[in-house]
Motif scaffolding. Structure first.
Motif, short mmCIF file in Angstrom:
data_model
loop_
_atom_site.label_atom_id
_atom_site.label_comp_id
_atom_site.label_asym_id
_atom_site.label_seq_id
_atom_site.Cartn_x
_atom_site.Cartn_y
_atom_site.Cartn_z
N HIS A 155 1.37 -1.07 -0.01
CA HIS A 155 0.04 -0.27 0.29
C HIS A 155 0.55 1.17 -0.02
CE1 HIS A 155 -3.82 2.02 0.96
NE2 HIS A 155 -3.21 2.58 2.09
N VAL A 156 1.98 0.94 1.21
CA VAL A 156 3.22 2.56 1.27
C VAL A 156 3.63 2.54 -0.89
CG1 VAL A 156 4.65 3.11 2.03
CG2 VAL A 156 2.58 2.28 3.48
N GLY A 157 4.40 1.44 -0.79
CA GLY A 157 4.96 1.23 -2.18
C GLY A 157 4.09 2.51 -3.12
N ALA A 158 2.60 1.63 -3.52
CA ALA A 158 2.38 2.28 -3.81
C ALA A 158 1.42 3.62 -3.94
CB ALA A 158 0.87 1.26 -4.39
N ALA A 159 1.24 3.89 -3.16
CA ALA A 159 1.13 5.10 -2.96
C ALA A 159 2.18 6.12 -2.83
CB ALA A 159 0.47 5.56 -1.36
N ALA A 160 3.73 5.72 -2.91
CA ALA A 160 5.05 6.49 -3.48
C ALA A 160 4.35 6.24 -4.61
CB ALA A 160 6.23 6.03 -2.05
N LEU A 161 4.62 5.59 -5.35
CA LEU A 161 4.35 5.16 -6.87
C LEU A 161 3.46 6.52 -7.17
CD1 LEU A 161 5.75 4.32 -9.57
CD2 LEU A 161 3.23 2.91 -9.13
N HIS A 162 2.76 6.21 -6.61
CA HIS A 162 1.51 7.50 -7.99
C HIS A 162 1.63 9.13 -7.17
CE1 HIS A 162 -0.71 4.23 -9.89
NE2 HIS A 162 -0.55 3.93 -8.62
N GLY A 163 2.44 8.58 -5.79
CA GLY A 163 2.51 10.67 -4.64
C GLY A 163 3.61 11.01 -5.86
N LEU A 164 5.09 10.38 -5.87
CA LEU A 164 6.60 10.65 -6.08
C LEU A 164 6.92 10.51 -7.37
CD1 LEU A 164 8.27 9.47 -2.70
CD2 LEU A 164 7.06 11.60 -2.84
N ILE A 165 6.03 9.31 -8.52
CA ILE A 165 6.68 9.49 -9.33
C ILE A 165 5.72 9.85 -10.47
CG2 ILE A 165 7.48 7.15 -10.82
CD1 ILE A 165 8.98 6.08 -8.54
N LYS A 166 4.50 9.15 -10.58
CA LYS A 166 3.50 9.08 -11.53
C LYS A 166 3.27 10.51 -11.48
CE LYS A 166 2.52 4.12 -12.87
NZ LYS A 166 1.64 3.40 -12.76
N LYS A 167 2.58 11.00 -10.54
CA LYS A 167 2.34 12.90 -9.93
C LYS A 167 0.14 12.25 -10.51
CE LYS A 167 6.55 14.58 -8.56
NZ LYS A 167 7.24 15.80 -8.51
N ASP A 168 -0.17 11.67 -10.68
CA ASP A 168 -1.10 11.25 -11.52
C ASP A 168 -2.14 11.67 -10.19
OD1 ASP A 168 -1.72 8.67 -9.83
OD2 ASP A 168 -1.79 7.25 -11.02
N GLY A 169 -2.16 12.20 -9.52
CA GLY A 169 -3.74 12.53 -8.19
C GLY A 169 -4.45 11.51 -7.52
N ILE A 170 -3.61 10.36 -7.71
CA ILE A 170 -3.87 9.05 -6.55
C ILE A 170 -3.91 9.71 -4.95
CG2 ILE A 170 -4.15 6.42 -6.64
CD1 ILE A 170 -4.55 5.96 -9.41
N PHE A 171 -2.75 10.13 -4.65
CA PHE A 171 -1.43 9.61 -3.33
C PHE A 171 -2.61 11.26 -2.94
CE2 PHE A 171 0.27 11.61 -0.23
CZ PHE A 171 0.80 10.98 0.46
N SER A 172 -3.16 12.30 -3.17
CA SER A 172 -3.89 12.93 -3.11
C SER A 172 -5.12 12.97 -2.95
CB SER A 172 -3.87 14.07 -4.18
OG SER A 172 -2.62 14.44 -4.92
N ARG A 173 -5.99 12.41 -2.89
CA ARG A 173 -7.29 11.03 -2.97
C ARG A 173 -7.01 11.24 -1.10
NH1 ARG A 173 -10.37 7.10 -5.68
NH2 ARG A 173 -9.82 5.83 -4.49
N MET A 174 -6.23 10.80 -0.36
CA MET A 174 -6.24 10.61 0.94
C MET A 174 -5.06 11.85 1.45
SD MET A 174 -7.73 8.99 3.44
CE MET A 174 -8.13 7.23 2.27
N TRP A 175 -4.40 12.80 0.97
CA TRP A 175 -3.47 13.26 1.45
C TRP A 175 -4.24 14.76 1.64
CZ3 TRP A 175 -0.09 12.76 5.24
CH2 TRP A 175 0.88 13.78 5.41
N PRO A 176 -3.57 15.97 2.03
CA PRO A 176 -3.52 16.15 3.64
C PRO A 176 -4.35 14.91 4.48
CG PRO A 176 -4.03 17.68 2.67
CD PRO A 176 -4.09 17.02 1.72
N PRO A 177 -3.89 14.53 5.85
CA PRO A 177 -5.21 13.65 6.22
C PRO A 177 -6.30 14.90 6.58
CG PRO A 177 -3.77 14.30 7.58
CD PRO A 177 -3.03 14.84 6.41
N VAL A 178 -6.34 15.89 7.19
CA VAL A 178 -7.48 17.06 7.27
C VAL A 178 -7.88 18.29 6.34
CG1 VAL A 178 -8.25 15.90 9.19
CG2 VAL A 178 -6.43 17.31 8.85
#
Length: 178
Positions: A155-178
Motif C-alpha cells: 500500500h505504501v509502495g503504491a502510494a509513493a509510486l503515485h505520489g512521487l513518481i506518477k503524480k497522477d492524483g491518486i495519492f492526493s485522494r487521501m492526503w492531507p489527513p484533514v
C-alpha cells in the motif's frame, strides 16, 4: 483536486489515525515480548498493545461503515484495470487483516485469562479462559502481522509510486489527513 476525486475529511482523518495506531502498535507488540526488557516497560507496552487493538477494530469498522455511506472517489480513468483491481484487493485485504489481527489479539488475551483493562467493562467474560484457544489465537496473531506488514508495504509502495513518481492524483485522494 476536487471533492469528487478525494476522500472526504472524516475518511482521511480516520485513515491517518488508523495508520498512527497501527504504526505504534506493531513495534510495541514486537518489543513487549523481548527477553530481558525491564518489567515496567514490558507492562506498559502490553497495556498499550492490548488496549489499542480494540480501538483499531472500532476504527476499521467505522471506516467500513463510512465507506458504505461515502463511497470511495473514482480512480482516474488512466489507471490500468489490473492496477485498479490490485488496489481494491490490497484495500480489502488490509481491512480484513486488521479485523483479524484485532479479533485474534482480543481472543488471545481473554482466553489467556488476562485483562484488557480499558475494555473489560464491555468485553469482560466474553471469552472464558482456554489455553488451547489462547495458543491458537496467539499463533494466528503472530503470523497475521507478517501479512499485515506485507500489505502495508504494498500500500505504501503504491502510494509513493503515485505520489512521487506518477503524480497522477491518486495519492492526493487521501492526503492531507484533514
Amino acid at each position: 483536486m476536487t471533492s469528487t476525486t478525494r476522500y472526504r475529511a472524516p475518511q482521511r482523518l480516520l485513515h491517518w489515525l488508523t495508520v498512527l495506531l497501527v504504526f505504534t502498535t506493531i513495534p510495541a507488540g514486537l518489543v513487549m515480548v523481548q527477553e530481558g526488557l525491564p518489567r515496567a516497560i514490558q507492562n506498559t507496552l502490553f497495556f498499550y498493545h492490548k488496549n489499542i487493538g480494540p480501538v483499531i477494530l472500532l476504527m476499521v469498522l467505522l471506516r467500513l461503515a463510512l465507506r458504505v455511506l461515502m463511497p470511495a472517489p473514482p480512480l482516474p480513468a488512466s489507471l490500468p484495470r489490473p492496477q485498479a483491481l490490485a488496489a481494491g484487493t490490497v484495500h480489502a485485504l488490509l481491512y480484513a487483516t486488521l479485523i483479524a489481527m484485532a479479533l485474534s489479539g482480543i481472543t488471545r488475551v481473554m482466553a489467556g485469562g488476562y485483562p484488557i483493562e480499558l475494555w473489560d467493562p464491555l468485553l469482560g467474560g466474553l471469552i472464558d479462559k482456554n489455553e488451547a484457544l489462547a495458543k491458537t489465537a496467539q499463533a494466528f496473531h503472530g503470523t497475521a502481522w507478517i501479512v499485515l506488514v506485507l500489505l502495508i508495504g504494498a500500500h505504501v509502495g503504491a502510494a509513493a509510486l503515485h505520489g512521487l513518481i506518477k503524480k497522477d492524483g491518486i495519492f492526493s485522494r487521501m492526503w492531507p489527513p484533514v
